[in-house]
Design an enzyme around this catalytic site. Structure first.
Site, PDB file in Angstrom:
ATOM      1  N   ILE A  71       3.270   7.855   9.826  1.00 42.99           N
ATOM      2  CA  ILE A  71       3.001   6.332  10.020  1.00 42.99           C
ATOM      3  C   ILE A  71       1.764   5.939   9.479  1.00 42.99           C
ATOM      4  O   ILE A  71       1.306   4.714   9.696  1.00 42.99           O
ATOM      5  CB  ILE A  71       3.322   6.250  11.563  1.00 42.99           C
ATOM      6  CG1 ILE A  71       2.248   7.076  12.041  1.00 42.99           C
ATOM      7  CG2 ILE A  71       4.789   6.227  12.106  1.00 42.99           C
ATOM      8  CD1 ILE A  71       2.240   6.626  13.950  1.00 42.99           C
ATOM      9  N   HIS A  72       1.056   6.812   8.854  1.00 44.60           N
ATOM     10  CA  HIS A  72      -0.302   6.498   8.361  1.00 44.60           C
ATOM     11  C   HIS A  72      -0.817   7.278   7.389  1.00 44.60           C
ATOM     12  O   HIS A  72      -0.349   8.575   7.217  1.00 44.60           O
ATOM     13  CB  HIS A  72      -1.454   6.658   9.555  1.00 44.60           C
ATOM     14  CG  HIS A  72      -2.660   6.127   9.209  1.00 44.60           C
ATOM     15  ND1 HIS A  72      -3.761   6.572   8.371  1.00 44.60           N
ATOM     16  CD2 HIS A  72      -2.951   4.940   9.595  1.00 44.60           C
ATOM     17  CE1 HIS A  72      -4.752   5.723   8.585  1.00 44.60           C
ATOM     18  NE2 HIS A  72      -4.356   4.857   8.988  1.00 44.60           N
ATOM     19  N   GLU A  81      17.845   9.932  19.599  1.00 43.88           N
ATOM     20  CA  GLU A  81      16.807   9.358  20.382  1.00 43.88           C
ATOM     21  C   GLU A  81      17.318   9.571  21.891  1.00 43.88           C
ATOM     22  O   GLU A  81      16.247   9.202  22.715  1.00 43.88           O
ATOM     23  CB  GLU A  81      16.480   8.079  20.110  1.00 43.88           C
ATOM     24  CG  GLU A  81      16.242   7.607  18.676  1.00 43.88           C
ATOM     25  CD  GLU A  81      15.863   6.437  18.527  1.00 43.88           C
ATOM     26  OE1 GLU A  81      15.266   5.521  19.169  1.00 43.88           O
ATOM     27  OE2 GLU A  81      16.021   6.092  17.263  1.00 43.88           O
ATOM     28  N   ASP A  96      16.630  44.166   3.671  1.00 45.66           N
ATOM     29  CA  ASP A  96      17.876  44.085   3.387  1.00 45.66           C
ATOM     30  C   ASP A  96      18.611  42.535   2.829  1.00 45.66           C
ATOM     31  O   ASP A  96      17.836  41.772   2.674  1.00 45.66           O
ATOM     32  CB  ASP A  96      18.933  44.576   4.296  1.00 45.66           C
ATOM     33  CG  ASP A  96      18.696  43.854   5.922  1.00 45.66           C
ATOM     34  OD1 ASP A  96      18.018  42.756   5.778  1.00 45.66           O
ATOM     35  OD2 ASP A  96      19.279  44.415   6.975  1.00 45.66           O
ATOM     36  N   ARG A 140      15.140   0.719   7.775  1.00 40.82           N
ATOM     37  CA  ARG A 140      15.595   0.987   8.981  1.00 40.82           C
ATOM     38  C   ARG A 140      15.929  -0.335   9.611  1.00 40.82           C
ATOM     39  O   ARG A 140      15.187  -1.092  10.012  1.00 40.82           O
ATOM     40  CB  ARG A 140      14.407   1.941   9.652  1.00 40.82           C
ATOM     41  CG  ARG A 140      15.021   2.052  11.337  1.00 40.82           C
ATOM     42  CD  ARG A 140      14.066   3.091  11.775  1.00 40.82           C
ATOM     43  NE  ARG A 140      12.970   2.378  12.238  1.00 40.82           N
ATOM     44  CZ  ARG A 140      12.331   3.026  13.269  1.00 40.82           C
ATOM     45  NH1 ARG A 140      12.610   4.250  13.670  1.00 40.82           N
ATOM     46  NH2 ARG A 140      10.893   2.688  13.598  1.00 40.82           N
ATOM     47  N   LYS A 191       0.713  -1.436  -0.081  1.00 40.05           N
ATOM     48  CA  LYS A 191       0.079  -0.242  -0.037  1.00 40.05           C
ATOM     49  C   LYS A 191       0.914   1.141   0.160  1.00 40.05           C
ATOM     50  O   LYS A 191       0.729   2.144  -0.655  1.00 40.05           O
ATOM     51  CB  LYS A 191      -0.819  -0.046   1.202  1.00 40.05           C
ATOM     52  CG  LYS A 191      -1.779   1.195   1.082  1.00 40.05           C
ATOM     53  CD  LYS A 191      -2.911   0.962   2.408  1.00 40.05           C
ATOM     54  CE  LYS A 191      -3.866   2.212   2.248  1.00 40.05           C
ATOM     55  NZ  LYS A 191      -4.666   2.028   3.612  1.00 40.05           N
TER      56      LYS A 191
END
Length: 344
Positions: free
Chosen positions: A279-280, A184, A327, A121, A73
């Site tokens: 994620i969706h 993380e 400027d 990943r 998908k």
């Protein structure tokens, strides 16, 4: 090569007319960005053509590597970048099955990811799973079936350097594979300068802020407005931009709420992020739209660029547009708006 400088470029001015650019921006939300021709790749701030286009990752879409239905998908969603996940999106007892599915999918010529960057990943270095990941993926990299690899929980330059060495060993088909690093933890944030300067031979392409893991590591309490993450997010942007690396913002977990996704995307863009994780499929339109400059921004930037050539010719370094003093910094801002529009 540097082309001869010209006083004006009517074609480029027409490219920056509000109606054309707005139509192009809104079309890109639905259809994705179009490849740039040579004229559109003209870099105004440096006055030269560039042969190498930066990867446009407004959306980095994560999909579990163990779910064939979701992978197929995602492949048909006309995305900028798709990451097949072997890490947090896969249960411990499904790691091997996920590796086999990812390798099979990427090796299958009947499955097209369209214009999307193909990424995987892997599991973090030190997790105990990464060696099996790299062993399973070696042929995929060697045959040129992947464009990028993202590494979670990067804590030090050695993690990225180890990945770069592995890619070098995969042969010429892997020479252009990019590395993306997830930040993380507190340690990673503190050592971000060294991470950005790791010896990856120009493979490091993006720094990704993983908010939930960062909160878990630091003990920060996550709130809906994410004010507690402003320092960390700004730090990621500053280091990424300083090292010519793309900063990619956190995932919005409230994926069913379009308003929340849109607000988070807008906040991230204001902070300097040029991409966001997703994620969706519900998040896609809101994120794409969030990185399109507003009508007012486009109109103001157009006026600045039109006036600048005239004012510079008249010997004026500062001038007024719509009652505001303009400027060099605002001129560069206008060029940034133009660049973003041409990338849509």
């Amino acid at each position: 090569r540097h082309p001869q400088r010209q006083r004006s470029n009517p074609t480029m001015h027409s490219l920056f007319s509000p109606s054309i650019l707005l139509a192009r921006s809104k079309s890109s939300v639905k259809n994705g960005p179009k490849p740039l021709n040579k004229q559109q790749k003209y870099c105004f701030s440096q006055n030269h053509f560039t042969d190498k286009e930066p990867t446009l990752r407004r959306i980095l879409f994560n999909v579990p590597g163990s779910d064939q239905r979701k992978i197929q998908k995602a492949a048909g969603l006309n995305l900028d970048s798709i990451a097949l996940d072997l890490e947090d999106g896969v249960a411990f007892n499904m790691k091997e099955a996920a590796r086999k599915m990812v390798v099979s999918t990427l090796s299958d010529s009947s499955i097209s990811f369209g214009r999307a960057e193909r990424m995987v990943r892997i599991n973090a270095f030190g997790s105990g799973f990464e060696e099996d990941d790299l062993s399973a993926l070696r042929d995929v990299f060697s045959n040129g079936f992947l464009d990028a690899v993202s590494i979670p929980k990067v804590e030090c330059p050695q993690h990225l350097e180890r990945m770069a060495t592995y890619l070098d060993e995969c042969g010429p088909q892997a020479k252009d594979v990019k590395i993306l690093a997830f930040i993380e933890s507190a340690r990673a944030l503190i050592d971000l300068k060294e991470i950005c300067r790791s010896q990856t031979r120009d493979r490091l392409s993006a720094i990704i802020f993983a908010s939930e893991d960062f909160c878990a590591n630091t003990g920060i309490t996550r709130t809906t407005d994410a004010k507690e993450l402003q320092y960390a997010r700004s730090t990621v942007v500053a280091h990424a931009v300083a090292h010519n690396i793309q900063p990619i913002d956190m995932v919005c977990l409230d994926y069913k709420n379009q308003e929340v996704v849109a607000r988070e995307t807008a906040e991230g863009r204001i902070m300097g992020f040029t991409g966001k994780q997703a994620i969706h499929p519900n998040q896609i339109e809101a994120i794409y739209q969030g990185f399109v400059p507003s009508d007012n921004e486009i109109d103001f930037a157009r006026k600045i660029l039109e006036q600048d050539a005239l004012q510079q010719a008249a010997g004026k370094g500062a001038y007024s547009v719509d009652g505001k003093m303009i400027d060099r910094p605002l001129y560069l801002w206008a060029l940034g708006i133009q660049k973003r529009i041409l990338q849509q």
